[in-house]
Scaffold this motif. Structure first.
Motif, PDB file in Angstrom:
ATOM      1  N   TYR A 100      61.555   4.614  41.877  1.00  0.00           N
ATOM      2  CA  TYR A 100      60.815   3.807  40.922  1.00  0.00           C
ATOM      3  C   TYR A 100      59.402   4.093  40.826  1.00  0.00           C
ATOM      4  O   TYR A 100      58.739   4.459  42.045  1.00  0.00           O
ATOM      5  N   THR A 101      58.727   4.247  39.586  1.00  0.00           N
ATOM      6  CA  THR A 101      57.442   4.923  39.530  1.00  0.00           C
ATOM      7  C   THR A 101      56.902   4.167  38.405  1.00  0.00           C
ATOM      8  O   THR A 101      57.470   3.435  37.304  1.00  0.00           O
ATOM      9  N   GLY A 102      55.462   4.512  38.211  1.00  0.00           N
ATOM     10  CA  GLY A 102      54.729   4.115  36.893  1.00  0.00           C
ATOM     11  C   GLY A 102      53.508   5.024  36.431  1.00  0.00           C
ATOM     12  O   GLY A 102      53.158   5.842  37.519  1.00  0.00           O
ATOM     13  N   THR A 103      53.320   5.131  35.390  1.00  0.00           N
ATOM     14  CA  THR A 103      52.273   5.780  34.657  1.00  0.00           C
ATOM     15  C   THR A 103      50.839   5.419  35.306  1.00  0.00           C
ATOM     16  O   THR A 103      50.301   4.380  35.326  1.00  0.00           O
ATOM     17  N   ARG A 104      50.034   6.529  36.001  1.00  0.00           N
ATOM     18  CA  ARG A 104      48.745   6.295  36.616  1.00  0.00           C
ATOM     19  C   ARG A 104      48.101   7.617  36.099  1.00  0.00           C
ATOM     20  O   ARG A 104      48.641   8.243  35.359  1.00  0.00           O
ATOM     21  N   LEU A 105      46.906   7.933  36.810  1.00  0.00           N
ATOM     22  CA  LEU A 105      45.942   8.794  36.255  1.00  0.00           C
ATOM     23  C   LEU A 105      45.522   9.663  37.421  1.00  0.00           C
ATOM     24  O   LEU A 105      45.207   9.046  38.296  1.00  0.00           O
ATOM     25  N   LEU A 106      45.577  11.054  37.336  1.00  0.00           N
ATOM     26  CA  LEU A 106      45.126  12.082  38.144  1.00  0.00           C
ATOM     27  C   LEU A 106      43.855  12.592  37.479  1.00  0.00           C
ATOM     28  O   LEU A 106      43.654  13.017  36.479  1.00  0.00           O
ATOM     29  N   THR A 107      42.589  12.436  38.435  1.00  0.00           N
ATOM     30  CA  THR A 107      41.379  12.973  37.895  1.00  0.00           C
ATOM     31  C   THR A 107      40.589  13.878  39.069  1.00  0.00           C
ATOM     32  O   THR A 107      41.094  13.583  40.203  1.00  0.00           O
ATOM     33  N   LYS A 108      39.734  14.279  38.779  1.00  0.00           N
ATOM     34  CA  LYS A 108      38.776  14.894  39.785  1.00  0.00           C
ATOM     35  C   LYS A 108      37.811  13.747  40.062  1.00  0.00           C
ATOM     36  O   LYS A 108      37.490  12.976  39.251  1.00  0.00           O
ATOM     37  N   LYS A 109      37.509  13.630  41.518  1.00  0.00           N
ATOM     38  CA  LYS A 109      36.663  12.684  42.004  1.00  0.00           C
ATOM     39  C   LYS A 109      35.451  12.683  41.477  1.00  0.00           C
ATOM     40  O   LYS A 109      34.803  11.775  41.040  1.00  0.00           O
ATOM     41  N   SER A 110      35.069  13.874  41.058  1.00  0.00           N
ATOM     42  CA  SER A 110      33.568  14.071  40.533  1.00  0.00           C
ATOM     43  C   SER A 110      33.483  13.541  39.070  1.00  0.00           C
ATOM     44  O   SER A 110      32.352  13.197  38.526  1.00  0.00           O
ATOM     45  N   SER A 111      34.615  13.340  38.411  1.00  0.00           N
ATOM     46  CA  SER A 111      34.713  12.837  37.128  1.00  0.00           C
ATOM     47  C   SER A 111      34.268  11.280  37.058  1.00  0.00           C
ATOM     48  O   SER A 111      33.782  10.808  35.725  1.00  0.00           O
ATOM     49  N   LYS A 112      34.498  10.735  38.091  1.00  0.00           N
ATOM     50  CA  LYS A 112      33.985   9.151  37.983  1.00  0.00           C
ATOM     51  C   LYS A 112      34.973   8.124  37.258  1.00  0.00           C
ATOM     52  O   LYS A 112      34.788   7.106  37.032  1.00  0.00           O
TER      53      LYS A 112
ATOM     54  N   ALA B 160      52.680  21.363  35.631  1.00  0.00           N
ATOM     55  CA  ALA B 160      51.957  22.197  36.136  1.00  0.00           C
ATOM     56  C   ALA B 160      50.723  22.716  35.399  1.00  0.00           C
ATOM     57  O   ALA B 160      49.523  22.730  35.220  1.00  0.00           O
ATOM     58  N   ASP B 161      51.366  22.899  33.844  1.00  0.00           N
ATOM     59  CA  ASP B 161      50.401  23.018  32.731  1.00  0.00           C
ATOM     60  C   ASP B 161      49.598  22.078  32.681  1.00  0.00           C
ATOM     61  O   ASP B 161      48.078  22.392  32.336  1.00  0.00           O
ATOM     62  N   ALA B 162      50.114  20.753  32.554  1.00  0.00           N
ATOM     63  CA  ALA B 162      49.009  19.497  32.343  1.00  0.00           C
ATOM     64  C   ALA B 162      48.182  19.330  33.335  1.00  0.00           C
ATOM     65  O   ALA B 162      46.854  19.303  33.119  1.00  0.00           O
ATOM     66  N   PHE B 163      48.664  19.766  34.661  1.00  0.00           N
ATOM     67  CA  PHE B 163      47.572  19.496  35.659  1.00  0.00           C
ATOM     68  C   PHE B 163      46.306  20.702  35.397  1.00  0.00           C
ATOM     69  O   PHE B 163      45.167  20.385  35.978  1.00  0.00           O
ATOM     70  N   LEU B 164      46.568  21.661  35.092  1.00  0.00           N
ATOM     71  CA  LEU B 164      45.866  22.934  34.974  1.00  0.00           C
ATOM     72  C   LEU B 164      44.655  22.544  34.026  1.00  0.00           C
ATOM     73  O   LEU B 164      43.712  22.903  33.814  1.00  0.00           O
ATOM     74  N   LEU B 165      45.059  21.597  32.866  1.00  0.00           N
ATOM     75  CA  LEU B 165      44.104  21.016  31.830  1.00  0.00           C
ATOM     76  C   LEU B 165      42.936  20.273  32.671  1.00  0.00           C
ATOM     77  O   LEU B 165      41.830  20.436  32.237  1.00  0.00           O
ATOM     78  N   VAL B 166      43.425  19.690  33.765  1.00  0.00           N
ATOM     79  CA  VAL B 166      42.352  18.846  34.358  1.00  0.00           C
ATOM     80  C   VAL B 166      41.673  19.723  35.509  1.00  0.00           C
ATOM     81  O   VAL B 166      40.255  19.692  35.553  1.00  0.00           O
ATOM     82  N   GLU B 167      42.363  20.591  36.216  1.00  0.00           N
ATOM     83  CA  GLU B 167      41.749  21.688  37.104  1.00  0.00           C
ATOM     84  C   GLU B 167      40.875  22.578  36.444  1.00  0.00           C
ATOM     85  O   GLU B 167      39.643  22.882  36.952  1.00  0.00           O
ATOM     86  N   SER B 168      40.959  22.717  35.048  1.00  0.00           N
ATOM     87  CA  SER B 168      39.883  23.708  34.446  1.00  0.00           C
ATOM     88  C   SER B 168      39.065  22.791  33.600  1.00  0.00           C
ATOM     89  O   SER B 168      38.437  23.600  32.667  1.00  0.00           O
ATOM     90  N   ASP B 169      38.838  21.642  33.508  1.00  0.00           N
ATOM     91  CA  ASP B 169      38.186  20.713  32.950  1.00  0.00           C
ATOM     92  C   ASP B 169      38.124  20.683  31.523  1.00  0.00           C
ATOM     93  O   ASP B 169      37.363  20.467  30.904  1.00  0.00           O
ATOM     94  N   ARG B 170      39.268  20.888  31.314  1.00  0.00           N
ATOM     95  CA  ARG B 170      39.743  20.856  29.603  1.00  0.00           C
ATOM     96  C   ARG B 170      40.187  19.218  29.330  1.00  0.00           C
ATOM     97  O   ARG B 170      40.364  18.903  28.225  1.00  0.00           O
ATOM     98  N   ALA B 171      40.601  18.701  30.385  1.00  0.00           N
ATOM     99  CA  ALA B 171      41.069  17.223  30.253  1.00  0.00           C
ATOM    100  C   ALA B 171      40.299  16.454  31.395  1.00  0.00           C
ATOM    101  O   ALA B 171      40.118  17.063  32.695  1.00  0.00           O
ATOM    102  N   VAL B 172      40.115  15.428  31.291  1.00  0.00           N
ATOM    103  CA  VAL B 172      39.275  14.568  32.384  1.00  0.00           C
ATOM    104  C   VAL B 172      40.447  13.873  33.149  1.00  0.00           C
ATOM    105  O   VAL B 172      40.047  13.346  34.416  1.00  0.00           O
TER     106      VAL B 172
END
Length: 296
Positions: free
Chosen positions: A126-138, A182-194
């Motif tokens: 069982y799980t739920g939608t949450r957000l992965l972010t960079k700590k630096s994004s605040k 992995a592709d969606a995570f890369l968008l955050v890693e490369s700062d194309r998404a917050v």
């Protein structure tokens, strides 16, 4: 008799005698072909992911393997061939419905919409939608995403949840979709998404296996709680019973508990970092209830 009358009579006879649509018989298909086809995911840590080329591992992979052993025993085919196929969020359901795949154990939400096309085994997470972010994004919650670019994954319930939330709250988010996690995570890693909106457990897994785990965090309350379950062909009660019986036996014997500890509490490949995620109350309850109840 006139030809037109004869043709009409023949047509009526065909309609009258046509058999009803046959239910799926996955076990018969497997017995005839000598092969069972399993799906796996390439980046759904710790459920189903790659540890080297063409080497899927994970919690759900081990559930699939348990089903294979049960099928071998049921059909008395100890040398049953196992065919593995990588699937994505987008193509996993069509590959079940068209008969290419016999079983998909990954990180698939069991919900009523999907239940129109496929069947689901007993829920195993069982799980739920949450957000992965960079700590630096605040970024700390959904309100912080207003007018910003947010990633999710094509073909997931999470993408639908975020679009609905975006509309209801009038946040003006630009939601972009990766082809896989992995592709969606890369968008955050490369700062194309917050932020990357996805099932929280998958986010923890991606962080644990990232280049710099200390750079990331999972924030926000769960927007909804959803069950994961293995997918199989619809209207095939014999195969569903075998799969369900396999999982409930594991739950009753304690084998499921041991499997959970291995993948969620102990160090896992490739970096040997533990997720340290204790079993949820919902899952503990389902180790007694053996429910395949879908999310709405």
């Amino acid at each position: 008799m006139k030809l037109s009358v004869l043709m009409a009579s023949l047509a009526a006879a065909v309609l009258f005698t046509a058999p009803a649509a046959q239910a799926a018989d996955t076990l018969a298909k497997i017995a005839e072909s000598g092969k069972i086809s399993l799906a796996y995911r390439e980046s759904s840590v710790p459920f189903s992911y790659l540890d080297g080329p063409n080497k899927p591992i994970g919690f759900s992979v081990e559930l699939s393997n348990a089903v294979v052993e049960a099928v071998k025993k049921k059909l008395n085919k100890p040398n049953l061939q196992v065919s593995l196929m990588a699937v994505t969020s987008q193509n996993r359901i069509p590959l079940i419905t068209n008969g290419t795949i016999d079983l998909e154990c990954g990180s698939t939400t069991n919900n009523t919409a999907r239940g129109k096309d496929v069947a689901f085994a007993v829920n195993h997470f069982y799980t739920g939608t949450r957000l992965l972010t960079k700590k630096s994004s605040k970024i700390k919650d959904y309100a912080d995403l207003a007018k910003k670019t947010v990633a999710s994954t094509t073909g997931t319930t999470n993408a639908l949840v975020m679009r609905k939330y975006n509309t209801e709250k009038n946040l003006g988010m630009d939601i972009v979709l990766g082809k896989d996690h992995a592709d969606a995570f890369l968008l955050v890693e490369s700062d194309r998404a917050v932020a990357f909106a996805m099932d929280d457990i998958l986010l923890f897994g991606l962080i644990a296996n990232s280049k710099n785990p200390a750079d990331y965090e999972v924030v926000g309350e769960s927007l909804q709680v959803e069950p994961y379950a293995c997918m199989l062909p619809k209207d095939d009660p014999a195969f569903k019973k075998l799969v369900d019986d396999t999982f409930t036996a594991m739950m009753k014997s304690g084998e499921f508990d041991k499997l959970y500890t291995k993948w969620f509490m102990q160090p896992i490949p490739p970096k040997n970092v533990p997720l340290n995620l204790p079993m949820s109350d919902q899952l503990k309850e389902n180790l007694k209830a053996f429910s395949d109840k879908p999310a709405t």
